[in-house]
Design a protein around this motif. Structure first.
Motif, short mmCIF file in Angstrom:
data_model
loop_
_atom_site.label_atom_id
_atom_site.label_comp_id
_atom_site.label_asym_id
_atom_site.label_seq_id
_atom_site.Cartn_x
_atom_site.Cartn_y
_atom_site.Cartn_z
N ASP A 104 0.89 -1.56 0.55
CA ASP A 104 -0.12 -0.05 0.16
C ASP A 104 0.72 0.76 0.14
O ASP A 104 0.12 2.47 -0.03
CB ASP A 104 -1.03 -0.12 0.96
N PHE A 105 1.97 1.06 0.26
CA PHE A 105 2.82 2.68 -0.11
C PHE A 105 2.82 3.01 -1.73
O PHE A 105 2.96 2.60 -2.70
CB PHE A 105 4.33 2.34 -0.22
N ASP A 106 3.03 4.64 -0.77
CA ASP A 106 2.83 5.16 -2.27
C ASP A 106 3.71 5.92 -2.37
O ASP A 106 4.60 7.42 -1.42
CB ASP A 106 1.15 6.49 -1.87
N ALA A 107 4.99 5.72 -3.63
CA ALA A 107 5.54 6.37 -3.73
C ALA A 107 5.92 7.66 -4.59
O ALA A 107 6.22 8.45 -3.57
CB ALA A 107 6.54 5.79 -4.63
N GLN A 108 4.99 8.00 -5.22
CA GLN A 108 4.94 9.11 -5.30
C GLN A 108 4.48 10.63 -4.33
O GLN A 108 5.02 11.32 -3.96
CB GLN A 108 2.97 9.39 -6.40
N LYS A 109 3.27 9.54 -2.82
CA LYS A 109 3.41 10.68 -1.92
C LYS A 109 5.29 10.52 -1.76
O LYS A 109 4.81 11.93 -0.47
CB LYS A 109 2.27 9.71 -1.41
N ALA A 110 5.62 10.06 -1.72
CA ALA A 110 6.73 9.70 -0.46
C ALA A 110 7.55 10.38 -1.23
O ALA A 110 7.97 11.89 -0.12
CB ALA A 110 7.30 8.34 -0.71
N ARG A 111 8.12 10.86 -2.84
CA ARG A 111 8.36 12.54 -3.05
C ARG A 111 8.44 13.47 -2.62
O ARG A 111 8.67 13.82 -2.73
CB ARG A 111 8.71 11.81 -4.13
N GLU A 112 6.38 13.59 -3.10
CA GLU A 112 6.18 14.50 -2.67
C GLU A 112 6.44 14.97 -1.23
O GLU A 112 6.48 16.74 -0.77
CB GLU A 112 4.72 14.74 -2.41
N MET A 113 6.30 14.12 -0.43
CA MET A 113 6.45 14.28 1.27
C MET A 113 8.42 14.84 1.35
O MET A 113 8.07 15.27 2.25
CB MET A 113 5.78 13.31 1.86
N LEU A 114 9.23 13.53 0.72
CA LEU A 114 10.52 14.06 1.21
C LEU A 114 10.32 15.58 0.64
O LEU A 114 11.25 16.48 0.97
CB LEU A 114 11.20 13.07 0.15
N ASP A 115 9.93 16.45 -0.70
CA ASP A 115 10.51 17.88 -1.21
C ASP A 115 10.09 18.10 0.02
O ASP A 115 10.71 19.57 0.30
CB ASP A 115 9.09 17.47 -2.66
N PHE A 116 8.40 18.24 0.44
CA PHE A 116 8.20 19.58 1.39
C PHE A 116 8.78 19.25 2.54
O PHE A 116 9.24 20.17 3.38
CB PHE A 116 6.85 18.83 1.82
N MET A 117 9.59 18.07 2.79
CA MET A 117 10.28 18.07 4.53
C MET A 117 11.76 18.87 3.35
O MET A 117 12.42 18.79 5.05
CB MET A 117 10.21 16.97 5.14
N HIS A 118 11.98 18.96 2.79
CA HIS A 118 13.88 19.31 2.29
C HIS A 118 14.65 17.74 2.75
O HIS A 118 15.20 18.25 3.15
CB HIS A 118 14.26 20.61 3.17
N LEU A 119 14.35 17.32 2.48
CA LEU A 119 14.92 15.95 2.44
C LEU A 119 15.49 15.04 1.21
O LEU A 119 14.34 15.06 -0.16
CB LEU A 119 14.01 14.49 3.49
N ASP A 120 16.89 15.25 1.27
CA ASP A 120 17.00 15.07 0.04
C ASP A 120 17.79 13.04 -0.58
O ASP A 120 18.07 12.34 0.70
CB ASP A 120 18.75 15.83 -0.13
N GLU A 121 16.95 13.00 -1.30
CA GLU A 121 17.04 11.18 -1.60
C GLU A 121 18.56 10.71 -1.12
O GLU A 121 18.07 9.04 -0.86
CB GLU A 121 16.42 11.32 -2.97
N LYS A 122 19.37 11.75 -1.68
CA LYS A 122 20.56 10.95 -2.13
C LYS A 122 21.26 10.96 -0.75
O LYS A 122 22.72 10.70 -0.41
CB LYS A 122 21.53 11.71 -3.00
N SER A 123 20.79 11.68 0.35
CA SER A 123 21.90 11.75 2.46
C SER A 123 21.76 10.35 2.47
O SER A 123 20.26 9.39 2.79
CB SER A 123 20.93 12.56 2.68
N SER A 124 22.44 9.79 3.16
CA SER A 124 22.08 8.77 4.21
C SER A 124 21.38 9.02 5.15
O SER A 124 21.45 9.89 6.33
CB SER A 124 23.81 8.21 4.18
N VAL A 125 20.95 8.33 5.39
CA VAL A 125 20.28 7.71 7.29
C VAL A 125 20.93 8.29 8.28
O VAL A 125 20.68 9.20 8.95
CB VAL A 125 19.46 6.16 7.39
N SER A 126 22.05 7.90 8.19
CA SER A 126 23.19 8.09 9.53
C SER A 126 23.95 9.43 9.83
O SER A 126 23.63 9.48 11.17
CB SER A 126 23.86 7.02 9.56
N VAL A 127 23.45 10.44 9.13
CA VAL A 127 23.91 11.81 8.99
C VAL A 127 23.10 12.62 9.43
O VAL A 127 23.12 13.77 9.06
CB VAL A 127 24.74 12.41 7.71
#
Lengths: 232, 138
Positions: A104-127
């Motif tokens: 049920d995961f909505d990848a499109q919504k995830a991308r929109e939210m990441l954008d809204f949250m100013h999260l870069d997909e390439k960042s490492s979770v550990s940093v």
């Protein structure tokens, strides 16, 4: 009113310690519920039992009429108070992980939210800072299309500015016919996004009421009521 | 949009007043579209059902009207907007009179004080306007 979540007489013991005692309540669809309590009041335990991750000692819980268990996994999205992502992951790995794991995961919504949250997909979770990590966890939890979202302390470790951003995201991205239960002790920051609040004190529901009716009847904020009930 | 909320009072009433003030002050004009529930909820970080309730109450008071499939609009009836103005003025007056009575003023005294204050305020306004008038004359 329709019932989305029904909790009936739920108790939980850890050895001799009673974590929850005979907790009962109903939640309708399309509601944002604040589950409020001080540390150790049993909030997280209750969330885990509803999520089907911890068995209760007694009592019954159903979501959309289905008993909590394997069948309700696809109805509930749970954001734990500790991240589920692994440190080797980049953000896009974490998203791919969720996407693989949940149909049920909505990848499109995830991308929109990441954008809204100013999260870069390439960042490492550990940093990621604690606040950024919370944004990521919230993105992952809210990007599933389910009936019930359980968010455990979504603004626990972030500064007031970041809190605003997270509240904004919750209101903006939750789907209207689903319900959210948000567990927090930061009442003042969050009370305006709730429909109803439940006070959990020493493992029991001390109060369950609509927030506007608390303000109307008592002429005071949920935060003030909270302080009175919990004697801070 | 920004608004300071008082968590001790019902939020929907505060948002109703906020929108009414925007209408009365002309920030929202008659016939203007008002934001959707979701937009306003996100902007103000308020529960969407609270916003929904705000709009329902405003509709009931005929301050806003829903056009099917298009959204919500500020009423275009001037009389309705005048009524809001009067209602808000009424609240201010009520508070004022009550406050003055608490200070021990009799109704007749209150009227006198208001007359004097309005006159003083009026002459101040005229003084403020004077330089412009002067330039126009010369």
């Amino acid at each position: 009113m329709d019932t989305l979540l029904k909790v009936n007489g739920v108790s939980k013991r850890y050895g001799s310690k009673q974590a929850l005692g005979n907790v009962s309540f109903d939640i309708g669809p399309g509601k944002i519920i604040g589950l409020l309590g001080s540390n150790g009041s049993g909030k997280s335990t209750l969330m885990q039992i509803i999520a089907g991750l911890t068995p209760s000692s007694s009592g019954e819980i159903s979501v959309m009429g289905k008993k909590v268990g394997r069948e309700t996994r696809s109805l509930i999205s749970y954001m734990p108070d500790r991240p589920l992502t692994e440190n080797w992951m980049r953000i896009k790995d974490a998203v791919a992980f969720y996407s693989d794991f949940y149909a049920d995961f909505d990848a499109q919504k995830a991308r929109e939210m990441l954008d809204f949250m100013h999260l870069d997909e390439k960042s490492s979770v550990s940093v990621l800072s604690k606040g950024m990590n919370e944004r990521l966890q919230l993105t992952l939890a809210l990007s599933r299309n389910v009936n019930l979202y359980l968010l455990d302390e979504p603004i626990g470790g972030v500064d007031p500015v970041a809190r605003g951003k997270i509240l904004d995201a919750i209101v903006r991205f939750y789907s209207e016919d689903s319900s959210l239960i948000i567990c927090t002790h930061l009442v003042r920051d969050m009370e305006r996004i709730f429909d109803e609040v439940m006070f959990l004190k020493d493992g029991s529901i001390a109060l369950h009421e609509e927030v506007e009716s608390i303000r109307m009847k008592n002429g005071r904020s949920v935060d003030d009521m909270f302080k009175e009930v919990f004697g801070e | 949009m920004s608004i300071e909320f008082d968590n001790n009072l019902p939020i929907y009433l505060q948002i109703m007043n906020y929108i009414k003030r925007q209408i009365v002050s002309g920030l929202l004009q008659p016939g203007d579209k008002i934001p959707s529930v979701r937009e306003l909820a996100a902007d103000l970080q308020i529960n969407p059902n609270t916003i929904q309730r705000t709009f329902q109450e405003l509709e009931r008071e005929e301050v806003v009207e829903t056009k099917r499939g298009l959204g919500r609009y500020v009423t275009s009836e001037e009389s309705k907007i005048m009524a809001i103005k009067k209602e808000m003025a009424g609240e201010l007056l009520h508070q004022f009179i009550h406050g003055m009575q608490e200070l021990g003023f009799k109704n007749q005294d209150i009227v006198t004080i208001v007359k004097e204050a309005v006159a003083a305020d009026g002459s101040k306004d005229r003084k403020g306007a004077h330089p412009d008038g002067h330039i126009a004359e010369s």
